[in-house]
Motif scaffolding. Structure first.
Motif, mmCIF file in Angstrom:
data_model
loop_
_atom_site.group_PDB
_atom_site.id
_atom_site.type_symbol
_atom_site.label_atom_id
_atom_site.label_comp_id
_atom_site.label_asym_id
_atom_site.label_seq_id
_atom_site.Cartn_x
_atom_site.Cartn_y
_atom_site.Cartn_z
ATOM 1 N N ALA A 1 -35.168 -30.184 47.473
ATOM 2 C CA ALA A 1 -34.684 -29.296 46.419
ATOM 3 C C ALA A 1 -34.906 -27.845 46.836
ATOM 4 N N ALA A 2 -34.170 -26.940 46.201
ATOM 5 C CA ALA A 2 -34.342 -25.521 46.489
ATOM 6 C C ALA A 2 -35.776 -25.084 46.224
ATOM 7 N N ALA A 3 -36.403 -25.675 45.211
ATOM 8 C CA ALA A 3 -37.792 -25.332 44.896
ATOM 9 C C ALA A 3 -38.734 -25.714 46.027
ATOM 10 N N ASP A 4 -38.442 -26.818 46.730
ATOM 11 C CA ASP A 4 -39.263 -27.222 47.876
ATOM 12 C C ASP A 4 -39.154 -26.201 49.011
ATOM 13 N N LEU A 5 -37.936 -25.737 49.258
ATOM 14 C CA LEU A 5 -37.731 -24.739 50.303
ATOM 15 C C LEU A 5 -38.412 -23.422 49.935
ATOM 16 N N GLU A 6 -38.317 -23.035 48.673
ATOM 17 C CA GLU A 6 -38.945 -21.797 48.223
ATOM 18 C C GLU A 6 -40.461 -21.871 48.393
ATOM 19 N N ARG A 7 -41.038 -23.016 48.068
ATOM 20 C CA ARG A 7 -42.482 -23.198 48.229
ATOM 21 C C ARG A 7 -42.880 -23.058 49.695
ATOM 22 N N ASP A 8 -42.101 -23.660 50.591
ATOM 23 C CA ASP A 8 -42.402 -23.546 52.020
ATOM 24 C C ASP A 8 -42.336 -22.099 52.491
ATOM 25 N N ALA A 9 -41.333 -21.367 52.045
ATOM 26 C CA ALA A 9 -41.183 -19.974 52.455
ATOM 27 C C ALA A 9 -42.367 -19.134 51.972
ATOM 28 N N PHE A 10 -42.776 -19.344 50.718
ATOM 29 C CA PHE A 10 -43.921 -18.599 50.187
ATOM 30 C C PHE A 10 -45.208 -18.958 50.927
ATOM 31 N N GLU A 11 -45.365 -20.236 51.279
ATOM 32 C CA GLU A 11 -46.563 -20.656 52.010
ATOM 33 C C GLU A 11 -46.600 -20.025 53.403
ATOM 34 N N ALA A 12 -45.454 -19.968 54.069
ATOM 35 C CA ALA A 12 -45.404 -19.345 55.385
ATOM 36 C C ALA A 12 -45.733 -17.858 55.289
ATOM 37 N N GLU A 13 -45.194 -17.191 54.277
ATOM 38 C CA GLU A 13 -45.474 -15.764 54.093
ATOM 39 C C GLU A 13 -46.964 -15.543 53.833
ATOM 40 N N ALA A 14 -47.549 -16.342 52.953
ATOM 41 C CA ALA A 14 -48.963 -16.171 52.611
ATOM 42 C C ALA A 14 -49.852 -16.409 53.822
ATOM 43 N N ALA A 15 -49.504 -17.398 54.634
ATOM 44 C CA ALA A 15 -50.319 -17.695 55.818
ATOM 45 C C ALA A 15 -50.255 -16.565 56.834
ATOM 46 N N ALA A 16 -49.085 -15.954 56.997
ATOM 47 C CA ALA A 16 -48.958 -14.831 57.919
ATOM 48 C C ALA A 16 -49.755 -13.630 57.416
ATOM 49 N N LEU A 17 -49.666 -13.349 56.130
ATOM 50 C CA LEU A 17 -50.389 -12.213 55.553
ATOM 51 C C LEU A 17 -51.898 -12.401 55.610
ATOM 52 N N ALA A 18 -52.355 -13.657 55.665
ATOM 53 C CA ALA A 18 -53.792 -13.928 55.706
ATOM 54 C C ALA A 18 -54.406 -13.623 57.062
ATOM 55 N N VAL A 19 -53.565 -13.411 58.082
ATOM 56 C CA VAL A 19 -54.069 -13.076 59.417
ATOM 57 C C VAL A 19 -54.481 -11.610 59.425
ATOM 58 N N LYS A 20 -55.714 -11.333 59.785
ATOM 59 C CA LYS A 20 -56.222 -9.964 59.799
ATOM 60 C C LYS A 20 -55.414 -9.103 60.756
ATOM 61 N N GLY A 21 -54.923 -7.981 60.256
ATOM 62 C CA GLY A 21 -54.127 -7.077 61.063
ATOM 63 C C GLY A 21 -52.661 -7.095 60.730
ATOM 64 N N VAL A 22 -52.193 -8.120 60.015
ATOM 65 C CA VAL A 22 -50.792 -8.171 59.591
ATOM 66 C C VAL A 22 -50.620 -7.244 58.392
ATOM 67 N N SER A 23 -49.708 -6.288 58.495
ATOM 68 C CA SER A 23 -49.495 -5.329 57.415
ATOM 69 C C SER A 23 -48.456 -5.805 56.415
ATOM 70 N N LYS A 24 -47.493 -6.569 56.870
ATOM 71 C CA LYS A 24 -46.476 -7.113 55.971
ATOM 72 C C LYS A 24 -45.735 -8.238 56.678
ATOM 73 N N VAL A 25 -44.992 -8.980 55.885
ATOM 74 C CA VAL A 25 -44.120 -10.014 56.438
ATOM 75 C C VAL A 25 -42.690 -9.572 56.179
ATOM 76 N N ASP A 26 -41.960 -9.377 57.250
ATOM 77 C CA ASP A 26 -40.581 -8.898 57.118
ATOM 78 C C ASP A 26 -39.731 -9.904 56.362
ATOM 79 N N GLN A 27 -39.938 -11.183 56.676
ATOM 80 C CA GLN A 27 -39.186 -12.226 55.990
ATOM 81 C C GLN A 27 -39.789 -13.582 56.313
#
Length: 449
Positions: free
Chosen positions: A125-151
């Motif tokens: 479902a679209a909701a499953d894809l949205e959850r995956d995208a948010f999880e990927a963004e959150a994991a990238a932002l959790a890395v020290k030194g990352v200022s933002k996630v472009d997409q």
């Protein structure tokens, strides 16, 4: 059933082509569905859903051909397509090498069920894809030194195709794909650097977690912060696994039948010669399970089969469809790719380069002083001479240890010499269509500081 509907469409196209005056014809029908989700800064940025059926027709009259396509599948459109294609074919220049396959050449296996190219699981479902995208963004932002996630993105697609021709061929199959990606940024302004991570699989159950993908994007980005320019000179260069496939891709492009038939390849005289170091081979296997480049038959209905392109360093053959094979006096290698609005052309599917006995880290330790290339920026590659020049970024190595990130460098060489000196690591990812490990090359020219 989608397969039957597409089969009926191709048969209708062929019948209309015959009625319009075509001597022979082939047709393709493709039905696809896809959903993609992009998020940024914790918010949904874009959601797209696409559904379409497209049809293509090639007609042949004597040694002339023409191709047409449409996204409307009405009987009126199909009739108009056939009339237009026949008119175009009568005005087209002659090509003595075109023509459908002889019925005796056609594949007996007409579906791909044994290759597991379509995930039997329910479509996400679209909701499953949205959850995956948010999880990927959150994991990238959790890395020290990352200022933002472009997409951060997640997507899914399913496609069914069917081909038919007046020589009696009729066959089709379904494909699916599931993907997650993230692009992370470190620094601000002129100090900004970015990197990415992405994974795609045929079966969604084989896909790594969104958290792992996002974390990898973040870690790669931070590792590249505050780059310098590399030193100028001749040094060993290691092509990272992420981009090493491009080097083998230049070899595959050079042995494509279209380039060989035109005489526009730096390997036009290379058949039977040493193109890789002894002990290295390139094998094409179109029957690997759950791999995107697998297929049971090619774009002209010929049965695909494993073949050795380079055997123990020696080039054994070209990549051919029927037309280029006839022009070169050779049989097709069943490598025809068929587009909706274009005639068949040769194309390679799944390939694997022999892996080496040493890990990537072991090759780096033995480099002494040199460069690890992780990404390219622009390219100047002469397909006729093999002269090679590319902008690069990556990491500088001294005493076998990574010292600092680099960018704004240029590497140069000639593909003839480069490919005969490659030393493969053993880190190729086996789920990819092109299985190529990191590659070490000695003595390339680097232009930097």
């Amino acid at each position: 059933m989608a397969t039957q509907r597409l089969s009926d469409l191709t048969e209708s196209l062929l019948a209309r082509a015959r009625a319009a005056g075509a001597e022979s014809a082939d047709a393709i029908a493709v039905e696809g569905r896809a959903v993609s989700i992009d998020v940024r800064e914790g918010k949904l940025e874009q959601a797209e859903r696409a559904e379409a059926i497209e049809i293509g027709l090639r007609v042949l009259i004597g040694k002339r051909q023409a191709c047409v396509s449409a996204s409307d599948i009405s009987e009126r459109t199909i009739a108009e397509m056939a009339e237009r294609a026949v008119t175009m074919a009568r005005l087209a220049p002659e090509d003595p090498y075109i023509g459908l396959a002889d019925p005796a050449q056609l594949a007996q296996v007409r579906d791909a069920s044994a290759l597991e190219l379509a995930d039997p699981a329910a479509d996400p479902a679209a909701a499953d894809l949205e959850r995956d995208a948010f999880e990927a963004e959150a994991a990238a932002l959790a890395v020290k030194g990352v200022s933002k996630v472009d997409q951060a993105s997640a997507s899914w697609s399913r496609q069914t195709l069917h081909m038919a021709a007046t020589n009696g061929f009729s066959g089709g199959y379904e494909r699916s794909s599931r993907a997650i990606s993230a692009v992370a940024i470190t620094g601000e302004g002129l100090e900004m650097e970015r990197d990415w991570a992405a994974e795609s699989r045929v079966f969604q159950s084989d896909l790594p977690s969104a958290t792992d993908i996002g974390r990898e994007a973040g870690e790669r980005t931070v590792a590249g912060a505050h780059p310098r320019r590399p030193r100028t000179g001749a040094f060993p260069i290691l092509f990272d696994e992420r981009i090493a496939g491009s080097l083998i891709g230049h070899l595959l492009a050079a042995i494509n039948g279209t380039a060989i038939a035109r005489g526009a390849s730096w390997l036009r005289d290379g058949l039977g010669t040493q193109v890789l170091p002894e002990g290295l081979s390139i094998v094409e296997n179109p029957h690997r399970l759950r791999i995107s480049g697998s297929r049971p038959f090619d774009g002209e209905g010929l049965a695909t089969a494993p073949r050795t392109i380079v055997d123990n360093g020696v080039l054994t053959g070209w990549t051919l469809d029927l037309a280029t094979g006839r022009k070169l006096g050779m049989p097709s290698t069943a490598n025809a790719a068929r587009g909706l609005s274009s005639p068949p052309t040769p194309a390679v599917g799944n390939i694997a380069l022999t892996q080496g006995p040493h890990s990537r880290d072991e090759l780096i330790a033995g480099m002494g002083t040199g460069l690890i290339v992780t990404s390219f920026i622009g390219a100047t590659i002469n397909p006729t001479t093999g002269d090679y020049s590319r902008g690069v970024s990556g990491f500088w190595v001294e005493n076998g240890q990574v010292q600092y990130p680099v960018n704004e460098g240029t590497i140069a060489g000639n593909l003839h010499d480069m490919l005969r000196r490659i030393v493969p690591a053993n880190d190729a990812r086996l789920h990819r269509s092109h299985v190529v490990p990191s590659l070490l090359l000695e003595g390339l020219t680097i232009a930097g500081a």
